[in-house]
Design an enzyme around this catalytic site. Structure first.
Site, PDB file in Angstrom:
ATOM      1  N   SER B  51       1.686   5.319   5.809  1.00 59.72           N
ATOM      2  CA  SER B  51       1.774   6.716   5.410  1.00 59.72           C
ATOM      3  C   SER B  51       3.233   7.011   5.142  1.00 59.72           C
ATOM      4  O   SER B  51       4.098   6.238   5.531  1.00 59.72           O
ATOM      5  CB  SER B  51       1.244   7.606   6.540  1.00 59.72           C
ATOM      6  OG  SER B  51       1.246   8.960   6.123  1.00 59.72           O
ATOM      7  N   ARG B 299      -1.951   1.244   0.876  1.00 60.25           N
ATOM      8  CA  ARG B 299      -3.202   1.792   1.380  1.00 60.25           C
ATOM      9  C   ARG B 299      -3.717   2.816   0.378  1.00 60.25           C
ATOM     10  O   ARG B 299      -2.933   3.584  -0.182  1.00 60.25           O
ATOM     11  CB  ARG B 299      -2.950   2.474   2.737  1.00 60.25           C
ATOM     12  CG  ARG B 299      -4.187   2.978   3.464  1.00 60.25           C
ATOM     13  CD  ARG B 299      -4.975   1.826   4.060  1.00 60.25           C
ATOM     14  NE  ARG B 299      -6.099   2.278   4.881  1.00 60.25           N
ATOM     15  CZ  ARG B 299      -7.337   2.474   4.404  1.00 60.25           C
ATOM     16  NH1 ARG B 299      -7.598   2.265   3.131  1.00 60.25           N
ATOM     17  NH2 ARG B 299      -8.297   2.868   5.215  1.00 60.25           N
ATOM     18  N   THR B 335      -2.172  13.743   7.826  1.00 59.57           N
ATOM     19  CA  THR B 335      -2.139  13.444   9.256  1.00 59.57           C
ATOM     20  C   THR B 335      -2.606  14.643  10.079  1.00 59.57           C
ATOM     21  O   THR B 335      -3.443  14.501  10.973  1.00 59.57           O
ATOM     22  CB  THR B 335      -0.720  13.030   9.692  1.00 59.57           C
ATOM     23  OG1 THR B 335      -0.303  11.924   8.885  1.00 59.57           O
ATOM     24  CG2 THR B 335      -0.697  12.628  11.145  1.00 59.57           C
ATOM     25  N   CYS B 488      -4.414  -4.684  -7.617  1.00 58.22           N
ATOM     26  CA  CYS B 488      -4.281  -5.175  -6.237  1.00 58.22           C
ATOM     27  C   CYS B 488      -2.795  -5.333  -5.914  1.00 58.22           C
ATOM     28  O   CYS B 488      -2.093  -6.088  -6.577  1.00 58.22           O
ATOM     29  CB  CYS B 488      -4.992  -6.507  -6.049  1.00 58.22           C
ATOM     30  SG  CYS B 488      -4.641  -7.202  -4.417  1.00 58.22           S
ATOM     31  N   CYS B 511      -4.837 -10.164   1.636  1.00 60.40           N
ATOM     32  CA  CYS B 511      -5.337  -8.791   1.577  1.00 60.40           C
ATOM     33  C   CYS B 511      -4.665  -7.893   2.616  1.00 60.40           C
ATOM     34  O   CYS B 511      -4.654  -8.209   3.801  1.00 60.40           O
ATOM     35  CB  CYS B 511      -6.850  -8.799   1.779  1.00 60.40           C
ATOM     36  SG  CYS B 511      -7.563  -7.155   1.815  1.00 60.40           S
ATOM     37  N   CYS B 514      -6.083  -2.422   1.628  1.00 59.21           N
ATOM     38  CA  CYS B 514      -5.846  -1.107   1.026  1.00 59.21           C
ATOM     39  C   CYS B 514      -7.135  -0.507   0.475  1.00 59.21           C
ATOM     40  O   CYS B 514      -7.223   0.691   0.256  1.00 59.21           O
ATOM     41  CB  CYS B 514      -4.783  -1.200  -0.068  1.00 59.21           C
ATOM     42  SG  CYS B 514      -5.342  -1.909  -1.631  1.00 59.21           S
ATOM     43  N   CYS B 517      -9.756  -2.378  -4.463  1.00 54.59           N
ATOM     44  CA  CYS B 517     -10.738  -3.116  -5.264  1.00 54.59           C
ATOM     45  C   CYS B 517     -12.140  -2.550  -5.058  1.00 54.59           C
ATOM     46  O   CYS B 517     -12.936  -2.470  -5.999  1.00 54.59           O
ATOM     47  CB  CYS B 517     -10.683  -4.605  -4.923  1.00 54.59           C
ATOM     48  SG  CYS B 517     -10.782  -4.986  -3.169  1.00 54.59           S
TER      49      CYS B 517
END
Lengths: 249, 543, 311
Positions: B51, B299, B335, B488, B511, B514, B517
């Protein structure tokens, strides 16, 4: 037979550490910490020896800060029976660790102390050998196979270019190398059960051992970075460079 | 699966982010005898948290009123604020930000590492008696008599071929009277729960963004703690939603990142490269010079807002945080809303525990009666305005909405398309030429992924399921030229033998979880499922 | 200052790693070399050690108990000789790493393993965190016990010196440990993870036959292990256990020769820590070329036989 397994809390092997910008050390604050991988192998082997009936009890020990308790809980979840935490400053030197372990060995009277061959933080590769020296016990370092036969430990050791087997009288020290086994997972049910296993806490300062550091860290630097590569024109030039510049053939 | 062990709890929480942790704490505050179990797929709490983050302390004030006297990592107060509209060479600073874009005014907010905040909250929760188990992924929703009765963690030690390996350890059933899904954006179990109970019926499709972030250490003389910068405009075209952030915080740290709206149309677009090249803009470049990059991560986030939030409860549980889509997109903050949703769900669950109700249904009403709803309602038209009219007109609408309508427009703009439907074929998309990484300010994907400390146990099944490979060839390759190799941010997808016999290579070990995909694949042919617990990135402190 | 170096020999020669330790010791003071073995072996080892320039004296300890370099008697022996020396050194070999910490414990000293550089008599540089950081440490111990990283010091020559040999009276008797057997692999081809040199092939080789025809002779010449990219494994050129990469084996040899490998991310992740990387590739833009120390652009089917012949 009782087995003592010292385990160390280190920066997780998946984390790439970085040198502090002021060169005083490696940044470890806020990084994921885990059990030293070689120690996991030692715990696994000790637990297997107990499961085979060659050992009766596996006692895990960690020396360091309070959070090393988590590392001991992992050892308990993997199958150790009980644990001892010796509180000291973070990451004491192998000499001090060996001295503390000697006190614990004299108290616990195990017939085998099973360690990882080295910790992946300071890469000292010394504690097992040093404990053996202090106790006057035989040592089987870099073990890739261990069997208890007729009151002796038969240890196959990784040496340069192959392996050798030595036979040790008990009590003895064994240190685990990578190929000894593949440690089991600490499964969720076992982690839950491990919370109820006994964990004793001792103060390192109370053990009557001199913990003074013998080494001071003057500075820590990053290794020199890779030189930019070159394109060679011919096989002859490549061979010349490999021979005289890189000195690898 | 009778060999699987089971354990009963009052409440099982899936996911150790701000929503899950706030819910756990609230549960024990309201009902100290309630047994609460929280699992987290990351190797530790915070390992998968990405974040910005500028956080609004409103929810934290309500959850832990004494937090300012506790040893919390919420320390750097916002001190200066700058918003830029970028052209390729210039940056125009938006004046009177608090009037034109009041939702972006950050007075009283804090720049934090959200991963550190989560680790701190986890400590608070554990002290209050919450059982927290990181390193275990929720792999299966347990549904009995049409009621969710908990989750099962994934089996460990399954080989790539799906066989039991030598270290096979079965998963465990964590059975709860109520289960809260706090998986964050596009949760894999949330997806199944939504489908089973048809929770998205009658709401707009969710729309997403992909946030890619770096943490830098910069020379102390350049560090301006509390400086908050945002930009929009270049390098994205007017049809593509997104922009960058740059925050100074902590000890000489800079958080920099870039969000690309996943409703983008140009198949050649690469969010990673947009993020890299924005650093070269004169507005940002000086901040990075002389610094070193420490961490990298990515993310997806839910941008849809109020119109896209599904039904929140179902028999036996609720969706909270970004699993439900509580992010306030115009504010670029999720948040405080995630935490608030977790707290409200906890209150509803406590009520349901007392009355033995099947569904913690009062959660929805509690949301409606709270500031959370007010906030999302007033922000609801801004993101869809950008989707409809582009960046410049969208920004204009946002200004009008803020200054004249004050979020109280009598209409609601809707999303027409899911993000997987927006991509244009390769032949109709204009190729984009990205600059080569210079190794100082900009970097390639490989060296970036290394800084996420990503790892997955070697011999395990691929956790990115391409359901139909021939479909990949005819759709992804023939029409769109493998957009997954560009969107990606971790280099998971590569195309081998492009000239002769194009094949998709999946480097699932890279990976970073996130979920892009799973969201953007044009044919919805990629299903992201949880790998073995503990896998994925290991974001350190500072992230 | 006088320094004692425990020296290993092999086939009548001082091992290169021990000659690096001797070179390091020369920076600290006069060098005495200790050789051990049964009577005959210690005699031969002493003769070899005496020939190394830079060795001022050879100490020869011949006794059956020392035949197999077991740590227990060897450590006792070194400790019994330690009195006159400021520094005790050995190579960072399996034997050195096994015995020197035990020596240090018996002397109440914190050992310093894997020394890469000597700053002064008390200060040394050594790698930590798998070489991701280099620590400079200063020892307060009266005696220093060091193991020396061979790659960091150019070895002393094997021939050219003529040091006097002095026999040591061996009194150590340790029977807690006993040698059983030794096993050296019969295959000439080293294992991937421990190989000093790796020759690795990819898609560019086009077939399994070409793998054997082109790469094996080169690997034989270099005493190298054979690796492969994932595409090569997936295409069935070579078995699974040859795969180098993030999903295969992670290797860090001294020399990595990538033949016809483009360098997909996952492959690079498995070999980027190699000391020297050579790329043989037809594509000058291939990612492997970006990380290689030496690149040779062209047709591998011409280059590889030529290289094999030139070695």
């Amino acid at each position: 037979m009782k087995i003592l397994v010292p385990v160390k809390r280190v920066v997780d092997y998946n984390i790439k550490v970085r040198v502090k910008s002021d060169g005083t050390g490696v940044e470890t604050a806020g990084l994921k910490m885990s059990m030293n991988p070689f120690d996991e192998i030692a715990v696994e082997e000790a637990v297997r020896l107990r499961e085979k009936g060659a050992a009766t009890e596996v006692v895990a020990v960690s020396i360091g800060v309070q959070q090393a308790q988590d590392t001991l809980r992992t050892a308990l979840a993997m199958g150790a029976d009980r644990a001892i935490l010796v509180l000291t400053e973070e990451s004491p030197e192998p000499l001090a660790v060996a001295k503390i372990l000697k006190v614990l060995v004299e108290r616990e009277k195990p017939e085998l102390a099973f360690l990882g061959k080295q910790a992946i933080d300071d890469d000292m590769n010394a504690t097992g050998q040093m404990l053996a020296g202090l106790l006057g016990w035989p040592q089987g370092t870099f073990a890739s196979k261990v069997e208890i036969v007729d009151g002796r430990a038969e240890v196959t050791r990784e040496i340069d270019g192959g392996s050798e087997t030595v036979s040790l009288t008990l009590p003895a020290i064994v240190t685990a190398d990578l190929r000894l086994n593949e440690p089991r997972y600490a499964s969720l049910p076992n982690i839950m059960k491990a919370k109820k296993k006994p964990l004793e806490t001792l103060q390192g300062a109370d053990l009557g051992v001199d913990l003074t550091r013998r080494l001071t860290t003057v500075s820590v630097a990053e290794p020199p970075s890779r030189k930019a590569g070159v394109t060679v024109k011919s096989v002859a030039e490549l061979v010349e460079k490999l021979r005289n510049e890189a000195k690898v053939i | 699966m009778s060999e699987r062990e089971a354990m009963d709890f009052d409440v099982v929480i899936v996911g150790g982010g701000p929503a899950g942790l706030a819910a756990a704490i609230r549960l024990r505050q309201l009902r100290p005898e309630a047994t609460v179990c929280l699992i987290e797929k990351g190797s530790e709490i915070g390992a998968h948290i990405v974040s910005g983050a500028v956080i609004e302390p409103r929810a934290l004030d309500e959850l832990l009123p004494d937090w300012r006297t506790m040893d919390s990592p919420v320390k750097t107060a916002v001190s200066e604020e700058e918003m830029y509209f970028l052209t390729e060479t210039k940056g125009y600073r938006i004046p009177a930000l608090d009037r034109v874009m009041p939702h972006l005014a950050n007075h009283g907010n804090y720049v934090v590492s959200l991963g550190e905040v989560c680790r701190w909250l986890a400590g608070v929760a554990e002290e209050m008696g919450v059982e927290i188990y990181p390193g275990f992924a929720g792999a299966e929703v347990l549904i009995e008599n049409n009621r969710v009765v908990g989750v099962a963690t994934g089996d460990m030690g399954i080989t790539r071929d799906g066989e039991h390996g030598p270290n096979y350890a079965p998963g465990m059933e964590l059975r709860g009277k109520y289960t809260l899904f706090a998986e964050g954006c596009r949760g894999s179990l949330t997806k199944r729960v939504m489908a089973h109970y048809d929770l998205r019926k009658g709401v707009d499709p969710q729309t997403y963004g992909l946030g890619i972030k770096e943490v830098w250490e910069i020379p102390p003389e350049k560090h301006r703690p509390g400086l908050v910068m945002h930009s929009f405009g270049w390098p994205l075209d007017d049809h593509t939603y997104g922009g960058s952030w740059l925050y100074h915080f902590g000890e000489n740290l800079v958080s920099y990142g870039f969000v690309t709206g996943l409703d983008y149309e140009n198949t050649w677009l690469s969010p990673f490269d947009e993020m890299q090249r924005t650093k070269l803009h004169p507005v940002f470049r000086p901040h990075f010079e002389g610094g070193r990059r420490l961490i990298y991560g990515a993310r997806a986030l839910s941008e849809g807002g109020l119109q896209s939030i599904p039904r929140l409860t179902f028999p036996g549980g609720a969706l909270i945080g970004d699993s439900a889509g509580f992010l306030n997109t115009p504010k670029i903050k999720g948040t405080h809303t995630a935490m608030k949703s977790g707290m409200l769900a906890a209150e509803a669950v406590v009520e349901a525990l007392a009355t033995e109700r099947v569904e913690p249904g009062s959660f929805t009403q509690r949301v409606r009666n709270s500031w959370l709803y007010e906030e999302l309602k007033s922000a609801r038209n801004i993101r869809p305005a950008f989707a409809r009219w582009g960046m410049k007109a969208g920004a204009l609408y946002a200004g009008v909405d803020a200054m004249l309508l004050r979020g109280r427009a009598p209409w609601t703009l809707h999303y027409r398309h899911a993000d997987n439907e927006t991509l244009r074929p390769a032949s109709l998309s204009e190729p984009i030429s990205y600059p080569k990484p210079d190794g100082k300010i900009t970097f390639d994907k490989l060296s970036s992924v290394f800084l996420s400390n990503t790892n997955h146990a070697e011999d395990q099944p691929v956790h990115l399921h391409v359901e139909n490979m021939p479909l990949w060839k005819t759709v992804n390759w023939d029409v769109f030229r493998a957009p997954e190799s560009r969107y990606c941010p971790a280099g998971v997808y590569e195309v081998a033998d492009q000239e002769t016999d194009p094949r998709l290579v999946i480097n699932s070990q890279n990976c970073v979880h996130c979920k892009t995909c799973d969201i953007k694949d044009p044919a919805q042919n990629i299903d992201w499922v949880t790998p073995e617990g503990g896998g994925g990135p290991n974001y350190p402190a500072g992230m | 200052m006088t320094v004692l170096v425990f020296v290993e020999t092999e086939a009548g020669q001082v091992r290169q790693a021990s000659r690096s330790a001797i070179a390091a010791a020369e920076k600290l003071g006069d060098v005495h070399a200790l050789v051990v073995g049964d009577a005959a072996a210690s005699e031969a080892a002493a003769a070899a050690a005496a020939k190394v320039p830079g060795v001022a004296k050879v100490l020869k300890a011949g006794a059956d108990v020392l035949a197999h370099d077991l740590a227990e008697p060897l450590a006792d022996l070194i400790v019994s000789l330690a009195g006159n020396y400021t520094h005790l050194l050995a190579a960072s070999s399996a034997i050195g790493k096994n015995v020197m910490p035990r020596v240090a414990a018996l002397l109440d000293v914190q050992p310093i393993p894997d020394v890469m550089a000597i700053v002064d008599a008390d200060t040394f540089v050594r790698p930590i965190y798998a070489g991701n950081a280099l620590a400079t440490v200063k020892s307060s111990d009266a005696k220093k016990v060091l193991t020396i990283r061979a790659a960091s010091f150019d070895p002393a020559p094997a021939e050219g010196g003529s040091a006097p040999v002095e026999a040591v009276n061996v009194t150590v008797q340790d029977t807690t440990s006993r040698f059983v057997s030794q096993h050296t692999p019969t295959s000439d081809r080293p294992e991937l993870e421990s190989a000093r040199v790796i020759v690795s092939g990819g898609r560019g080789l086009q077939s399994g036959e070409n793998f054997h025809k082109y790469l094996e002779p080169l690997a034989d010449k270099l005493g190298a292990a054979i690796g492969a990219s994932r595409v090569a494994v997936d295409s069935g050129y070579v078995p699974n256990d040859c795969q180098v990469g993030q999903t295969g084996k992670i290797v860090a040899p001294e020399l990595y020769i990538a033949v016809g490998i483009s360098g997909a991310i996952q492959h690079l992740a498995g070999m980027k820590d190699s000391k020297v990387i050579v790329a043989i590739n037809k594509d000058p833009e291939a990612p492997i070329v970006q990380v290689a120390d030496y690149s040779l652009i062209g047709d591998l089917f011409e280059i590889v036989p030529e290289l094999t012949a030139a070695l």
